[in-house]
Design an enzyme around this catalytic site. Structure first.
Site: not given
Ligand code: MRU
Length: 368
Positions: A52-53, A95, A217, A258, A268-269
């Site tokens: 991930r990332g 994703r 995370q 992202d 982003n997250k």
């Protein structure tokens, strides 16, 4: 200078060729390597966040294409291209938010184009009559490009860290959200690359680590990476960030991304926007660290960034681990995986090309 964390994702010739990755779902309890020997396994590993990332997802997708080429039984180019087309479609569907995934698949497509002779109208995913290369030449070209993408990503992260040094004051308390570290890239990290570089430069920094619900995370991965590197850090729950900022205990925020639009809006997250709004309220500079491959020059507004929604079970059960849900059975759950921070809240975006400041439309365009 290099990370002590093992390679996040890489190609191995073991077992006739596999994509090897750290299974991040098991960290920090266990450090287990996962070998994917079919492209479907790579796709599932991306979907369940074993890898991930944003940059690491791009690396995994590129290596997944090399795996698809290696596993294909095709004896001729047309059949190989059909197999690759299916693999690309599967990986692209894993994703939606991290643009690095689509960037990496595009890079592999260009490597294939360069390896074969195109028909004049030249869409390589449609087989034309004048395709002349040998399947093994195409297989070799894909693997070479995938390995380059991984190697380049590491170098880009190191460059980002160096460029960001000017932003990080001596003795800084830096708040970060999610994990944008070696685990989220081919190594070293973007936001954590900035932190690593500042630490290596002797700046005596300390990091506030947001735990980052729902999948933790920050708590599971960022805290683990920082402790492995011996970088001073303190874990906080996401809802404590405002409190520590109000107390004057945060000098800057550094996060990864992202997808960044041409105008500087930053996906982003989930929770990053909350942190940015709090930072604005407390006059704390909010910095974003990401490679140019994270910039989607096709998009002008963050509203157009597709936001992944994930399984409600990730909210209902703590990090998928605890046997009991933390909520009543059947409660409605909304679980967007990312949010978008508008560009006006972003003090600077650091890429491998340097530090971009507003107006981002101009400064990011110059980095293309
Ligand atoms: O859902 P994840 O864990 O893939 O989300 C990761 C992030 O939001 C990171 O901050 C981002 O991808 C940048 S990683 C260098």
């Amino acid at each position: 200078m290099m990370s002590k964390v093992p390679a996040t994702v890489e190609w191995s010739e073991d077992g006739g060729g596999v994509v090897r990755m750290i299974d991040q779902t098991l960290l920090p309890g266990e450090l287990v390597m996962l070998d994917c020997s079919e492209v479907e396994e790579v796709a599932r590993a991306i979907e369940r966040l074993s890898v991930r990332g944003a940059p690491a997802i791009g690396c995994a997708a590129a290596l997944g294409m090399a795996l698809a080429a290696r596993r294909s039984q095709a004896q001729n180019l047309a059949t190989l291209l059909d197999d690759l087309s299916r693999a690309r479609e599967r990986l692209a569907a894993t994703r939606p938010t991290a643009v690095n995934l689509f960037w990496a698949l595009g890079e592999i497509e260009r490597a294939v184009e360069a390896a074969i002779t195109l028909d004049p109208d030249g869409d390589v995913w449609l087989t034309g009559p004048s395709l002349t290369a040998e399947p093994d030449d195409v297989r070799a070209a894909i693997l070479q490009r995938a390995n380059e993408i991984v190697a380049d990503d590491l170098q880009r992260c190191i460059a980002i860290g160096q460029h960001a040094l000017e932003l990080i004051p001596e003795g800084a308390n830096i708040l970060t959200h999610c994990n944008a570290g070696a685990l989220a890239t081919a190594g070293y990290g973007t936001a954590l690359g900035v932190i690593r570089a500042a630490h290596a430069a002797g700046k005596n920094i300390h990091v506030w680590v947001d735990e980052t619900r729902p999948l933790l995370q920050g708590a599971r991965l960022t805290a683990w990476e920082l402790m492995t590197e011996g970088i001073p850090c303190t874990l906080i729950c996401d809802n404590m960030a405002g409190h520590v900022m109000k107390q004057g205990r945060v000098d800057c925020v550094v996060v990864g991304s992202d997808r960044i639009t041409a105008t500087g809006d930053v996906a982003n997250k989930i929770g990053t926007y909350t942190v940015a709004a709090l930072a604005d309220r407390h006059d704390v500079p909010f910095y974003v660290a990401a490679p140019v491959s994270t910039i989607d020059y096709e998009l002008r507004s963050g509203d157009d960034i597709p936001i992944e929604e994930r399984d409600p079970a990730e909210v209902a059960y703590l990090a998928h681990r605890a046997p009991e849900p933390v909520c009543p059975d059947g409660v409605a759950i909304f679980s967007p995986a990312f949010d978008v921070t508008p560009s006006e809240l972003v003090a600077a975006i650091v890429t491998e090309k340097g530090v971009a400041r507003p107006p981002y439309e101009e400064t990011l365009a110059a980095m293309r």
